[in-house]
Write an enzyme that holds these catalytic residues in place. Structure first.
Site, mmCIF file in Angstrom:
data_model
loop_
_atom_site.group_PDB
_atom_site.id
_atom_site.type_symbol
_atom_site.label_atom_id
_atom_site.label_comp_id
_atom_site.label_asym_id
_atom_site.label_seq_id
_atom_site.Cartn_x
_atom_site.Cartn_y
_atom_site.Cartn_z
ATOM 1 N N HIS A 140 32.532 38.554 44.555
ATOM 2 C CA HIS A 140 33.138 38.000 43.185
ATOM 3 C C HIS A 140 33.932 36.834 43.858
ATOM 4 O O HIS A 140 33.544 35.860 42.994
ATOM 5 C CB HIS A 140 33.801 39.370 42.913
ATOM 6 C CG HIS A 140 34.749 38.943 41.625
ATOM 7 N ND1 HIS A 140 34.344 39.323 40.492
ATOM 8 C CD2 HIS A 140 35.945 38.157 41.763
ATOM 9 C CE1 HIS A 140 35.345 38.754 39.820
ATOM 10 N NE2 HIS A 140 36.585 38.177 40.410
ATOM 11 N N GLU A 141 34.540 36.896 44.700
ATOM 12 C CA GLU A 141 35.392 35.807 44.973
ATOM 13 C C GLU A 141 34.666 34.481 45.510
ATOM 14 O O GLU A 141 34.960 33.121 45.084
ATOM 15 C CB GLU A 141 36.510 36.146 46.241
ATOM 16 C CG GLU A 141 37.467 37.444 45.843
ATOM 17 C CD GLU A 141 38.125 37.008 44.646
ATOM 18 O OE1 GLU A 141 38.296 35.940 44.122
ATOM 19 O OE2 GLU A 141 38.606 37.953 43.839
ATOM 20 N N HIS A 144 33.396 32.829 42.411
ATOM 21 C CA HIS A 144 34.225 31.809 41.654
ATOM 22 C C HIS A 144 34.418 30.607 42.225
ATOM 23 O O HIS A 144 34.227 29.303 41.735
ATOM 24 C CB HIS A 144 35.812 32.580 41.834
ATOM 25 C CG HIS A 144 36.105 33.450 41.119
ATOM 26 N ND1 HIS A 144 35.962 33.168 39.507
ATOM 27 C CD2 HIS A 144 36.816 34.832 41.117
ATOM 28 C CE1 HIS A 144 36.643 34.386 38.802
ATOM 29 N NE2 HIS A 144 36.702 35.273 39.687
ATOM 30 N N GLU A 204 35.558 35.988 34.714
ATOM 31 C CA GLU A 204 35.526 37.162 35.666
ATOM 32 C C GLU A 204 34.052 37.880 35.372
ATOM 33 O O GLU A 204 33.646 38.324 36.300
ATOM 34 C CB GLU A 204 36.595 37.794 35.297
ATOM 35 C CG GLU A 204 37.977 37.384 35.593
ATOM 36 C CD GLU A 204 38.234 37.163 37.052
ATOM 37 O OE1 GLU A 204 37.922 38.057 37.873
ATOM 38 O OE2 GLU A 204 38.855 36.326 37.462
#
Length: 317
Positions: A140-141, A144, A204
């Site tokens: 997930h990070e 980003h 997100e």
């Protein structure tokens, strides 16, 4: 790398960003037409200047605020191995790997560009998640960074800030035109804040999807999010206030964790503290129940409602 459809998310972000910059463009045009190039225009330029400084200095500010120290492969071989593999899957340079000496369990990414990316986990998350859950969180990070979210959020956050400065530059003016511009700027400020929050929530969702694309398992990410809510809720409000100013970097809104616990109970059917593939697939076919109050509060949050977020993850099972 698993390919998932992203056109809906991209369209939402494009339209919201276009609307946001359309607002500031309209206000600046009005200033130019009514007042020439003095007064509020100076504050608009000041706003851009402050955002540019924020862009330059934000990595150092984050490091100091989060008490980050970077770790070598010898110090954290498991973290480095996962970050290296996920970055290769995402097609970006390997980010720097750090640990934040914060007890609240979470993770975050920051940096100026893809080549300047940094991925950090808090001390609290390392003892909370299993390896596959942590891998999904790191995915997930890294997503980003892959999507350049740091740059996007810095730019879009500039618009409400500029509107705010324009409003304050006209608040004591006796000129009717200036007063009208100030009122318009104030309205644009509140509107802009809502749009920025919408873009933040959309990104997100996009990063969740990105985690699945580069190797994270959807039920493991759902389980990690579930654990992070419970992990955050275990801390008292004074502890959470220490990270209040940086919670937008985290995977979930730590301030809202206590409110989310009751809703999340509908996901963990066997009450074992995790979300299994079977439980996530059940969400896919039966849906979730999100109250009206939670939907309204979501509009004022940097993060999506957790139930809706996990429901969207169920689509990838």
């Amino acid at each position: 790398m698993r390919k998932l459809s992203t056109w809906k998310l991209k369209l939402r972000m494009f339209l919201a960003t276009a609307l946001l910059f359309g607002i500031i463009y309209a206000i600046l045009i009005a200033i130019g037409a009514l007042m020439g190039f003095g007064g509020p225009l100076f504050y608009a330029l000041l706003g851009f200047g402050i955002v540019f400084l924020q862009y330059l200095l934000s990595p150092k500010i984050v490091e100091l605020t989060m008490n980050v120290h970077y770790v070598s492969e010898a110090e954290a071989p498991r973290l480095h191995a996962m970050v290296d593999e996920l970055a290769r899957n995402a097609g970006i340079p390997k980010p720097r790997v750090g640990i934040a000496e914060i007890a609240v369990p979470n993770a975050f990414a920051f940096g100026r560009t893809k080549s300047d990316g940094r991925v950090c986990v808090t001390r609290g998350i390392l003892n909370l998640l299993d390896e596959e859950e942590l891998r999904a969180v790191l995915g997930h990070e890294i997503s980003h960074i892959r999507h350049s979210d740091m740059i996007v959020m810095t730019l879009v956050s500039a618009v409400p800030l500029i509107c705010y400065y324009i409003f304050w530059s006209t608040i004591y003016s006796r000129d009717d035109d200036a007063t009208l511009i100030g009122i318009a700027a104030l309205i644009a400020y509140f509107l802009g804040q809502l749009i920025v929050l919408f873009i933040s929530r959309t990104r997100e969702y996009y990063a969740d999807q990105g985690s699945v694309e580069i190797g994270g398992q959807p039920h493991k990410l759902a389980s990690a999010l579930y654990k992070l809510v419970y992990g955050s809720a275990a801390f008292d409000r004074d502890d959470l206030k220490q990270v209040e100013g940086v919670k937008a970097f985290f995977l979930n809104d730590v301030s809202d964790a206590r409110n989310e616990i009751n809703d999340l109970s509908q996901l963990d059917i066997d009450m074992d503290g995790t979300i299994s593939m079977a439980e996530l697939q059940r969400v896919k076919y039966s849906g979730v129940k999100v109250g009206v109050g939670a939907r309204i509060l979501e509009l004022l949050s940097t993060h999506p409602n957790m139930l809706r977020r996990i429901e969207r993850l169920s689509e990838f099972t």
